[in-house]
Structure formats: structure tokens, C-alpha cells
Write an enzyme that holds these catalytic residues in place. Structure first.
Site, short mmCIF file in Angstrom:
data_model
loop_
_atom_site.label_atom_id
_atom_site.label_comp_id
_atom_site.label_asym_id
_atom_site.label_seq_id
_atom_site.Cartn_x
_atom_site.Cartn_y
_atom_site.Cartn_z
N GLY A 1 124.66 15.34 29.69
CA GLY A 1 124.97 15.85 31.04
C GLY A 1 124.72 14.79 32.08
O GLY A 1 124.21 15.06 33.16
N ALA A 2 125.13 13.56 31.74
CA ALA A 2 124.73 12.40 32.56
C ALA A 2 125.61 12.19 33.79
O ALA A 2 125.29 11.36 34.62
CB ALA A 2 124.74 11.14 31.70
N VAL B 1 128.65 19.20 24.06
CA VAL B 1 127.50 19.57 23.22
C VAL B 1 127.74 20.86 22.44
O VAL B 1 127.06 21.14 21.46
CB VAL B 1 126.17 19.68 24.02
CG1 VAL B 1 125.76 18.36 24.63
CG2 VAL B 1 126.22 20.79 25.06
N TYR C 1 120.44 33.47 31.26
CA TYR C 1 120.09 32.11 31.67
C TYR C 1 118.58 31.89 31.45
O TYR C 1 118.16 30.89 30.86
CB TYR C 1 120.46 31.85 33.13
CG TYR C 1 120.01 30.47 33.59
CD1 TYR C 1 120.63 29.33 33.08
CD2 TYR C 1 118.94 30.32 34.48
CE1 TYR C 1 120.19 28.07 33.45
CE2 TYR C 1 118.50 29.06 34.85
CZ TYR C 1 119.13 27.94 34.33
OH TYR C 1 118.70 26.69 34.69
N PHE D 1 124.53 23.04 40.63
CA PHE D 1 124.09 24.15 39.76
C PHE D 1 124.58 25.52 40.27
O PHE D 1 125.18 26.29 39.52
CB PHE D 1 122.56 24.11 39.67
CG PHE D 1 121.96 25.24 38.90
CD1 PHE D 1 121.83 25.20 37.52
CD2 PHE D 1 121.50 26.38 39.56
CE1 PHE D 1 121.27 26.26 36.81
CE2 PHE D 1 120.93 27.44 38.86
CZ PHE D 1 120.82 27.37 37.49
C1 8X3 Z 1 117.40 26.35 37.95
C2 8X3 Z 1 116.35 26.94 38.80
O1 8X3 Z 1 115.44 29.00 39.94
O2 8X3 Z 1 117.85 28.81 39.84
O3 8X3 Z 1 117.09 26.41 36.62
O4 8X3 Z 1 116.62 29.35 37.88
S1 8X3 Z 1 116.61 28.60 39.10
#
Ligand code: 8X3
Length: 250
Positions: free
Chosen positions: A10-11, A58, A150, A187
Site C-alpha cells: 500500500g505504498a 494483496v 472493519y 481513508f
Molecule cells: C482508522 C482509524 O478511527 O477511523 O483505522 O477507525 S478509525
């Protein structure tokens, strides 16, 4: 400082990219792994010439093992593996979630991390040295509403890290995990499937971590003396007290 050969999954973005950048500046040899060859080529232009690019997903077991086997001799002796590839897909109550999102998280965050580790492990065991750093999350330590799978996937990363540390203890291999809280990267954009407004709001009203903050920790874990293993490192923004206690201004 001892120069090392370091493989990062994931670089091409976020924590992976910041870490690559810092390690390259320190003169380490890097194997940058990602899914998009063009992106890796573009990024690697600013890195130390001792950088090898490896394109694979991956999730694809065969590809993972084939790609690791294809690493040229010069880079084969891997000192450090940084298992960074991972993401969140969707943010919904369990009964309202989409199974495809769950599968994506298990396939990348859990199974993908296992495959890459397995592909590299034997050589570390043979030479009785090496280091594995897994990127977990505060979500693996504390579940939060709508985090369900997650959080479970990151809990798996934490437990796998502990198990590896036990199994690899006789071989002098350092195994650790870094567990970030809220980091302002792509993210949330991925989690909210491109809803940029919603993603932006996650990091408003407080100072989140940057990818560089986490990369600094990873660099320290690598540079710590050989007898020091930072086994488990949780890094949170000062404004964040737990997975869901956040001091946000209105
Ligand atoms: C990322 C942080 O708090 O959104 O893993 O789960 S959180």
C-alpha cells in the site's frame, strides 16, 4: 545507521507513501508495492534510486507469492516488512451493511496481510533476523458503532501480530503493530465511497494525525536498537481519547 531493505505494501498513498518517502531519504532500499504501476513509477521518481517497484493486489494469493518470488537478487534480502495495505469500505450498521464491503475488508486487511507475510516469512526465519510491522488501528482495540467488520479486521491484525511474535520469538525477529487513530488521509474518502464532503467532515473541528506522524513512528520502530521491539504502539491525535471520544469544537 544500518541501511536496510524494506518492503512496503500500500505504498502509493497515505501512511505507506509517507513512510516510503522518509525511509528513502534515510538511504534505505525500498520495495514499493501497490496495485497501480503508473502511480508507483510516478511516485518513485522522487525516491532514492535503490527502489524496486512491485505491482500486485494483496487479495490475489497467486499474484502475491509470484510477485515476491520475482524480486531481483539485489532486493531479495528483506530486512523489514511493513504490512500497510488496508482500507475501510462502507460505514453502516451491521444489518444494513453490504456483504461485498465486508468481503473487501477481510480480503485486503486480513487475508492479504497474511499472504504477504507468509510469502516473506521463511527467508527471515532462515536467516534468523528481520522485522515485521503491521499497520493496525485503534479500531482493532475498540469497536465503534458502524465499524463492525472493519474493527474486526483490525482486531485480526492485532491478534495475528501477537501470534507471529510468539512463533518468531526463537528466531530473533521483531514483530510489532502500530495502531493509529484518526489520520487525515484518503481513508474516509474510500470508506464513504467518494463522498468527499462527508469524508472532509471526519477531520474537521480538531487536529487529526497526518500520515507523516505515523510514518515517524514506523521509522523509529525500524531504527530502534536491535534489542528493542516496539511491540504495540497506539498513536492518537491529542484531541482523540478513544475510538469514539473526540474533543471536537462546534
Ligand atoms: C482508522 C482509524 O478511527 O477511523 O483505522 O477507525 S478509525
Amino acid at each position: 545507521m544500518i541501511k536496510k531493505t524494506i518492503l512496503i505494501t500500500g505504498a502509493s498513498s497515505g501512511i505507506g507513501w509517507s513512510t516510503a518517502n522518509k525511509l528513502s531519504k534515510k538511504g534505505h532500499s525500498l520495495i514499493l508495492c501497490g496495485r497501480n504501476t503508473n502511480k508507483l513509477i510516478e511516485l518513485s521518481n522522487v525516491l532514492h534510486p535503490d527502489t524496486h517497484l512491485l505491482t500486485f493486489d494483496v487479495r490475489n494469493k497467486e499474484d502475491v507469492f509470484k510477485s515476491i518470488l520475482s524480486i531481483p537478487k539485489k532486493f531479495k534480502d528483506i530486512d523489514v516488512l511493513i504490512n500497510n495495505a488496508g482500507n475501510a469500505h462502507g460505514f453502516a450498521l451491521a444489518h444494513e451493511s453490504i456483504v461485498i464491503d465486508w468481503e473487501a475488508m477481510i480480503d485486503v486487511n486480513v487475508k492479504g496481510l497474511f499472504y504477504v507475510t507468509k510469502a516473506i516469512l521463511n527467508d527471515m526465519v532462515k536467516k534468523k533476523s528481520g522485522q515485521i510491522i503491521n499497520v493496525g488501528s485503534i479500531a482493532g482495540k475498540e469497536s465503534y458503532p458502524k465499524g463492525n467488520v472493519y474493527c474486526a479486521s483490525k482486531a485480526a491484525v492485532e491478534k495475528f501480530t501477537e501470534g507471529l511474535r510468539l512463533d518468531l520469538n526463537p528466531f530473533g525477529i521483531r514483530v510489532s503493530a502500530v495502531h493509529p487513530g484518526l489520520v487525515a488521509t484518503n481513508f474516509s474518502n474510500v470508506r464513504f465511497k467518494g463522498d468527499k464532503e462527508r469524508a472532509k467532515k471526519v477531520y474537521e473541528g480538531f487536529t487529526p494525525l497526518s500520515a507523516n506522524d505515523v510514518a515517524d513512528c514506523i521509522c523509529y520502530m525500524i531504527e530502534a536498537p536491535k534489542h528493542v521491539n516496539i511491540a504495540d504502539l497506539t498513536i492518537l491525535p491529542t484531541d482523540q481519547a478513544s475510538a469514539y471520544v473526540l474533543n471536537k469544537s462546534d
